[in-house]
Write a protein that holds these residues in place. Structure first.
Motif, PDB file in Angstrom:
ATOM      1  N   LEU A  23       4.514   3.576  13.978  1.00  0.00           N
ATOM      2  CA  LEU A  23       3.532   2.707  13.266  1.00  0.00           C
ATOM      3  C   LEU A  23       3.365   1.834  13.595  1.00  0.00           C
ATOM      4  O   LEU A  23       2.908   0.998  13.168  1.00  0.00           O
ATOM      5  N   GLY A  24       4.250   1.275  13.204  1.00  0.00           N
ATOM      6  CA  GLY A  24       4.765  -0.671  12.828  1.00  0.00           C
ATOM      7  C   GLY A  24       5.737  -0.699  11.629  1.00  0.00           C
ATOM      8  O   GLY A  24       6.574   0.352  11.008  1.00  0.00           O
ATOM      9  N   LYS A  25       5.774  -1.844  11.050  1.00  0.00           N
ATOM     10  CA  LYS A  25       6.379  -2.264   9.985  1.00  0.00           C
ATOM     11  C   LYS A  25       5.983  -1.298   8.362  1.00  0.00           C
ATOM     12  O   LYS A  25       4.624  -1.336   8.377  1.00  0.00           O
ATOM     13  N   HIS A  26       7.173  -0.294   8.122  1.00  0.00           N
ATOM     14  CA  HIS A  26       6.733   0.373   6.799  1.00  0.00           C
ATOM     15  C   HIS A  26       8.302   0.739   6.557  1.00  0.00           C
ATOM     16  O   HIS A  26       9.340   0.421   7.380  1.00  0.00           O
ATOM     17  N   LYS A  27       8.314   1.370   4.758  1.00  0.00           N
ATOM     18  CA  LYS A  27       8.493   1.986   4.352  1.00  0.00           C
ATOM     19  C   LYS A  27       9.125   3.285   4.329  1.00  0.00           C
ATOM     20  O   LYS A  27       7.456   3.062   3.807  1.00  0.00           O
ATOM     21  N   THR A  28       9.401   4.110   3.659  1.00  0.00           N
ATOM     22  CA  THR A  28       9.673   5.479   3.039  1.00  0.00           C
ATOM     23  C   THR A  28      10.590   5.254   2.272  1.00  0.00           C
ATOM     24  O   THR A  28      11.791   5.039   1.696  1.00  0.00           O
ATOM     25  N   GLY A  29       9.707   6.081   1.262  1.00  0.00           N
ATOM     26  CA  GLY A  29      10.238   7.029  -0.026  1.00  0.00           C
ATOM     27  C   GLY A  29      10.154   8.350  -0.082  1.00  0.00           C
ATOM     28  O   GLY A  29      10.531   8.823   1.070  1.00  0.00           O
ATOM     29  N   ALA A  30      10.571   8.971  -1.037  1.00  0.00           N
ATOM     30  CA  ALA A  30      10.829  10.250  -0.910  1.00  0.00           C
ATOM     31  C   ALA A  30       9.424  10.931  -0.725  1.00  0.00           C
ATOM     32  O   ALA A  30       9.475  11.586  -0.297  1.00  0.00           O
ATOM     33  N   CYS A  59       6.291   8.807  -0.398  1.00  0.00           N
ATOM     34  CA  CYS A  59       5.408   7.970   0.291  1.00  0.00           C
ATOM     35  C   CYS A  59       6.010   7.196   1.397  1.00  0.00           C
ATOM     36  O   CYS A  59       6.883   7.400   1.953  1.00  0.00           O
ATOM     37  N   LEU A  60       4.482   6.891   1.796  1.00  0.00           N
ATOM     38  CA  LEU A  60       5.095   5.973   2.950  1.00  0.00           C
ATOM     39  C   LEU A  60       4.106   4.270   2.783  1.00  0.00           C
ATOM     40  O   LEU A  60       3.411   4.320   2.019  1.00  0.00           O
ATOM     41  N   TYR A  61       5.173   3.440   2.691  1.00  0.00           N
ATOM     42  CA  TYR A  61       4.465   1.918   2.492  1.00  0.00           C
ATOM     43  C   TYR A  61       4.848   1.361   3.626  1.00  0.00           C
ATOM     44  O   TYR A  61       5.466   0.919   4.489  1.00  0.00           O
ATOM     45  N   ILE A  62       3.419   0.303   3.122  1.00  0.00           N
ATOM     46  CA  ILE A  62       3.139  -0.844   3.679  1.00  0.00           C
ATOM     47  C   ILE A  62       2.379  -2.080   3.533  1.00  0.00           C
ATOM     48  O   ILE A  62       1.588  -1.868   2.391  1.00  0.00           O
ATOM     49  N   SER A  63       2.480  -2.911   4.003  1.00  0.00           N
ATOM     50  CA  SER A  63       2.264  -4.356   3.510  1.00  0.00           C
ATOM     51  C   SER A  63       0.852  -4.460   3.505  1.00  0.00           C
ATOM     52  O   SER A  63       0.232  -5.106   2.822  1.00  0.00           O
ATOM     53  N   LYS A  64       0.516  -3.776   4.652  1.00  0.00           N
ATOM     54  CA  LYS A  64      -0.795  -4.609   5.214  1.00  0.00           C
ATOM     55  C   LYS A  64      -1.030  -4.038   6.348  1.00  0.00           C
ATOM     56  O   LYS A  64      -0.125  -3.430   7.135  1.00  0.00           O
ATOM     57  N   LEU A  65      -2.424  -3.252   6.924  1.00  0.00           N
ATOM     58  CA  LEU A  65      -2.656  -2.494   7.683  1.00  0.00           C
ATOM     59  C   LEU A  65      -2.358  -3.003   9.071  1.00  0.00           C
ATOM     60  O   LEU A  65      -2.295  -2.633   9.887  1.00  0.00           O
ATOM     61  N   ASP A  66      -2.716  -4.453   9.338  1.00  0.00           N
ATOM     62  CA  ASP A  66      -1.735  -5.468   9.745  1.00  0.00           C
ATOM     63  C   ASP A  66      -0.819  -4.788  10.338  1.00  0.00           C
ATOM     64  O   ASP A  66      -0.215  -5.325  11.603  1.00  0.00           O
ATOM     65  N   LEU A  83       0.896  -1.138   0.092  1.00  0.00           N
ATOM     66  CA  LEU A  83      -0.066   0.028  -0.355  1.00  0.00           C
ATOM     67  C   LEU A  83       1.186   1.261  -0.359  1.00  0.00           C
ATOM     68  O   LEU A  83       1.445   1.399   0.905  1.00  0.00           O
ATOM     69  N   ALA A  84       0.485   2.349  -1.464  1.00  0.00           N
ATOM     70  CA  ALA A  84       1.292   3.455  -0.726  1.00  0.00           C
ATOM     71  C   ALA A  84       0.419   4.648  -0.272  1.00  0.00           C
ATOM     72  O   ALA A  84      -0.351   5.010  -0.664  1.00  0.00           O
ATOM     73  N   LEU A  85       1.153   5.359   0.665  1.00  0.00           N
ATOM     74  CA  LEU A  85      -0.077   6.555   1.089  1.00  0.00           C
ATOM     75  C   LEU A  85       0.749   7.523   0.866  1.00  0.00           C
ATOM     76  O   LEU A  85       2.141   7.562   0.981  1.00  0.00           O
ATOM     77  N   TYR A  86      -0.229   8.612   0.351  1.00  0.00           N
ATOM     78  CA  TYR A  86       1.101   9.319   0.237  1.00  0.00           C
ATOM     79  C   TYR A  86       0.952  11.170   1.414  1.00  0.00           C
ATOM     80  O   TYR A  86      -0.598  10.900   1.686  1.00  0.00           O
TER      81      TYR A  86
END
Length: 140
Positions: free
Chosen positions: A99-106, A108-115, A81-84
């Motif tokens: 937040l929990g498990k995530h990655k960030t880009g320039a 964007c915030l990226y998460i695999s699933k809301l859980d 899921l890409a979040l802007y």
């Protein structure tokens, strides 16, 4: 100058989300739709073919390029899921570690699933990101 490819469309958000193949991304997409709609008080709009956005703002770069973008939004992609707009607020720096498990880009915030994330922290990131964009950029 070239026109931005990502612009509001007439496609319905519900139809887009219903067509997401990955069942977890589809379910998470509908949950994000409800969460962002409730927090922003805005109706969702499709920006381009794959971004669900809430509110909008106008930007202008030093190069002279300008355009409009969603204040906050998301896209249920195959890999994540890409979040802007959630990392723009001044509180993002202290919220991200919680937040929990995530990655960030320039941008964007990226998460695999809301859980994988704390939903209360995610909601606060939506609130502060949206508030920052709308207040700091003096948008209607």
């Amino acid at each position: 100058m070239t026109e931005n490819k990502t612009q509001p469309t007439d496609r319905t958000v519900e139809d887009f989300l219903a067509a997401v193949e990955h069942p977890v991304r589809r379910e998470d997409g509908f949950e994000l739709l409800d969460l962002m709609r409730r927090i922003t008080g805005q109706e969702a709009v499709m920006w381009g073919p794959t971004i669900v956005g809430f509110g909008s703002y106008h930007y202008r770069y030093e190069s002279g390029r300008d355009g409009d973008a969603a204040a906050v939004g998301f896209s249920p992609r195959k890999a994540n899921l890409a979040l802007y707009g959630l990392t723009y607020g001044p509180d993002a720096g202290h919220l991200l570690p919680r937040l929990g498990k995530h990655k960030t880009g320039a941008a964007c915030l990226y998460i695999s699933k809301l859980d994988d994330v704390d939903r209360e922290v995610l909601a606060e990131m939506v609130r502060t990101g949206y508030g920052h964009v709308m207040a700091e950029l003096h948008q209607p």
